[in-house]
Design a protein around this motif. Structure first.
Motif, PDB file in Angstrom:
ATOM      1  N   HIS A   1       0.832  -1.210   0.000  1.00 49.27           N
ATOM      2  CA  HIS A   1       0.000   0.000   0.000  1.00 49.27           C
ATOM      3  C   HIS A   1       0.859   1.249   0.000  1.00 49.27           C
ATOM      4  O   HIS A   1       0.536   2.239  -0.630  1.00 49.27           O
TER       5      HIS A   1
ATOM      6  N   SER B   1       4.943   3.093  11.168  1.00 46.43           N
ATOM      7  CA  SER B   1       4.112   3.064  12.380  1.00 46.43           C
ATOM      8  C   SER B   1       3.048   1.969  12.282  1.00 46.43           C
ATOM      9  O   SER B   1       2.810   1.227  13.240  1.00 46.43           O
ATOM     10  N   ASN B   2       2.427   1.865  11.104  1.00 45.58           N
ATOM     11  CA  ASN B   2       1.401   0.838  10.895  1.00 45.58           C
ATOM     12  C   ASN B   2       1.970  -0.564  11.078  1.00 45.58           C
ATOM     13  O   ASN B   2       1.337  -1.438  11.660  1.00 45.58           O
TER      14      ASN B   2
ATOM     15  N   VAL C   1       2.446  -1.285  14.738  1.00 43.28           N
ATOM     16  CA  VAL C   1       1.170  -1.559  15.414  1.00 43.28           C
ATOM     17  C   VAL C   1       0.676  -2.959  15.068  1.00 43.28           C
ATOM     18  O   VAL C   1       0.288  -3.735  15.950  1.00 43.28           O
ATOM     19  N   GLN C   2       0.713  -3.275  13.776  1.00 42.01           N
ATOM     20  CA  GLN C   2       0.215  -4.578  13.345  1.00 42.01           C
ATOM     21  C   GLN C   2       1.076  -5.702  13.932  1.00 42.01           C
ATOM     22  O   GLN C   2       0.556  -6.736  14.368  1.00 42.01           O
TER      23      GLN C   2
ATOM     24  N   LEU D   1       0.182  -6.144  17.537  1.00 41.45           N
ATOM     25  CA  LEU D   1      -1.121  -6.809  17.640  1.00 41.45           C
ATOM     26  C   LEU D   1      -0.969  -8.323  17.434  1.00 41.45           C
ATOM     27  O   LEU D   1      -1.581  -9.122  18.141  1.00 41.45           O
TER      28      LEU D   1
ATOM     29  N   LEU E   1       0.449  -3.891  24.754  1.00 39.35           N
ATOM     30  CA  LEU E   1       0.571  -3.050  23.539  1.00 39.35           C
ATOM     31  C   LEU E   1       1.254  -1.725  23.859  1.00 39.35           C
ATOM     32  O   LEU E   1       2.121  -1.271  23.113  1.00 39.35           O
ATOM     33  N   LYS E   2       0.858  -1.123  24.980  1.00 40.54           N
ATOM     34  CA  LYS E   2       1.457   0.166  25.364  1.00 40.54           C
ATOM     35  C   LYS E   2       2.961  -0.008  25.568  1.00 40.54           C
ATOM     36  O   LYS E   2       3.757   0.805  25.080  1.00 40.54           O
TER      37      LYS E   2
ATOM     38  N   LEU F   1       4.661  -0.698  22.111  1.00 44.61           N
ATOM     39  CA  LEU F   1       4.643   0.450  21.184  1.00 44.61           C
ATOM     40  C   LEU F   1       5.490   1.609  21.717  1.00 44.61           C
ATOM     41  O   LEU F   1       6.098   2.332  20.937  1.00 44.61           O
ATOM     42  N   CYS F   2       5.517   1.771  23.044  1.00 46.78           N
ATOM     43  CA  CYS F   2       6.357   2.826  23.615  1.00 46.78           C
ATOM     44  C   CYS F   2       7.825   2.511  23.389  1.00 46.78           C
ATOM     45  O   CYS F   2       8.617   3.380  23.056  1.00 46.78           O
TER      46      CYS F   2
ATOM     47  N   VAL G   1       7.162   6.424  21.733  1.00 50.79           N
ATOM     48  CA  VAL G   1       6.026   7.236  22.174  1.00 50.79           C
ATOM     49  C   VAL G   1       6.139   7.450  23.676  1.00 50.79           C
ATOM     50  O   VAL G   1       6.452   6.540  24.425  1.00 50.79           O
ATOM     51  N   SER G   2       5.891   8.664  24.120  1.00 52.42           N
ATOM     52  CA  SER G   2       6.028   8.926  25.564  1.00 52.42           C
ATOM     53  C   SER G   2       4.767   8.531  26.293  1.00 52.42           C
ATOM     54  O   SER G   2       3.698   8.515  25.740  1.00 52.42           O
TER      55      SER G   2
END
Lengths: 117, 192
Positions: B114, B127-128, B131-132, B135, B181-182, B185-186, B191-192
Motif C-alpha cells: 500500500h 508506524s502501521n 502496530v500490526q 497486535l 501493547l502500550k 509500542l512505547c 512514544v512517551s
C-alpha cells in the motif's frame, strides 16, 4: 500513553483494501465452494444432546443401584458370619478331619462338610 | 436515516435471507455473504495479519455458517452469530511455528504494498507495521478481545457473547492486552 492514544494508534492502521472485482466475485466463490463440498444446511437436532444426557444419567442411576445391592449383600454376609461365629467355631471343633466350608444361601449361613477320604 | 433504523432494516432483511437459506436456497445465502463479507474479512485480517489467510478464513467462516444455519434460531442478531463463527474459526486456526515466524514479514509486505501504491506515507507505513506487529504478538484470545472491542466497537457484554466467556474475562483480556501493547509500542515507537 493513555488508553485513548492507544486506541487511536490501533485504529489508524487500515485493513488493506481489496478491489471491487474481489468483492463482486467473493460471494459466488463461496457458492462454488459450497457446491464443490456439497454442503447442505443441517437443522440442529434439538433432542440429541438432551437424549445423550438422559441416557448417561440413566446408566449412572442403574450402576448406583447395582452397587448398593452388591454392598448390601456383602454387608449382610459379613454381619451373619460375625453373629454366628461362636456357634460355627463350636461346631467345627467337633469335626475330625473332614474338610469344611462355610456357605451362605437363601436359607442363611450353613456349613458344608465333605469327606476327606 | 438513523443508524438504528438502518440496522433494524438490515436485521429484517437478514432474517428473510436466513429463513430462505435454511430451506437450502444458495442465492439467499449468497446475498447474506454479500452483506457481511467486509466485516468478516476485516475481522480475519486483524486476527491473522495476512490477506491470503484472511481470505481463506473468510471462506471457511461462510462455509461453516451455511452448514450451521439450520441451528440459527434468531435469538441473537445474525451478524453476532456470524461474528462468533468467524472468531472461532480464527481461534482454531493453528499456526505452525514457521508460519508464525513469517507472519510479521507477510504483514509488513502487505502494508508496504500500500505504501508503494502511494496510499500512505513512509512514516505512517513504519508506524502501521509496528502496530500490526504488536497486535500479532498478542496471545490469540487477547487479540480477539482487542479486535472486537476496539476495532469493531462492541461493548464488553457483546464481545463476551461472541467469545463465549464472561464479561469480566473480556475486561481482563482487554486490560492485559492494552498493557502489553502500550509497553511494546512505547519501546519501539518512542512514544512517551
Amino acid at each position: 500513553m493513555n488508553d485513548f492514544d492507544l486506541d487511536s494508534k490501533l485504529k489508524s492502521v487500515p485493513v488493506p483494501e481489496r478491489t471491487d472485482e474481489y468483492w463482486e466475485s467473493f460471494p459466488s466463490q463461496v457458492r462454488i465452494n459450497l457446491r464443490r463440498a456439497a454442503v447442505r444446511p443441517v437443522a440442529e437436532n434439538f433432542w440429541l444432546p438432551r437424549l445423550a444426557w438422559a441416557g448417561g444419567g440413566f446408566a449412572l442411576a442403574i450402576a448406583l443401584v447395582f452397587f448398593c445391592i452388591q454392598f448390601n449383600v456383602l454387608q449382610t454376609a459379613s454381619a451373619s458370619i460375625d453373629r454366628h461365629e461362636k456357634h460355627f467355631h463350636a461346631q467345627l471343633v467337633q469335626l475330625d478331619t473332614g474338610l469344611h466350608t462355610l456357605m451362605l444361601n437363601t436359607h442363611g449361613m450353613n456349613y458344608l462338610l465333605t469327606d476327606a477320604n | 436515516m438513523s443508524e438504528l433504523v438502518k440496522e433494524s432494516r438490515m436485521a429484517d432483511a437478514d432474517q428473510d435471507l436466513v429463513t430462505q437459506s435454511q430451506t437450502g436456497d444458495p442465492a439467499a445465502f449468497e446475498a447474506l455473504v454479500r452483506n457481511h463479507q467486509r466485516m468478516v474479512h476485516s475481522l480475519t485480517f486483524r486476527m491473522t495479519g495476512s490477506l491470503a489467510d484472511a481470505e481463506d478464513l473468510a471462506q471457511e467462516t461462510f462455509i461453516r455458517a451455511y452448514e450451521q444455519i439450520g441451528g440459527f434460531r434468531g435469538t441473537a442478531k445474525f451478524s453476532t452469530w456470524l461474528y462468533r463463527i468467524a472468531m472461532n474459526t480464527c481461534l482454531n486456526w493453528r499456526q505452525s511455528e514457521a508460519r508464525r515466524f513469517h507472519l510479521h514479514e507477510n504483514c509488513a509486505r502487505e502494508i508496504s504494498t500500500h505504501h508503494l501504491n502511494g496510499e500512505i506515507s513512509s512514516g505512517e507505513n513504519q508506524s502501521n507495521q509496528q502496530v500490526q506487529a504488536a497486535l500479532l504478538k498478542l496471545p490469540a484470545k487477547q487479540r480477539s478481545a482487542i479486535v472486537l472491542t476496539i476495532y469493531d466497537g462492541l461493548n464488553h457484554a457483546e464481545a463476551a457473547q461472541i467469545l463465549g466467556c464472561s464479561e469480566t474475562t473480556v475486561s481482563w483480556r482487554v486490560f492485559a492486552a492494552r498493557r502489553k501493547l502500550k509497553s511494546w509500542l512505547c519501546k519501539n515507537g518512542g512514544v512517551s
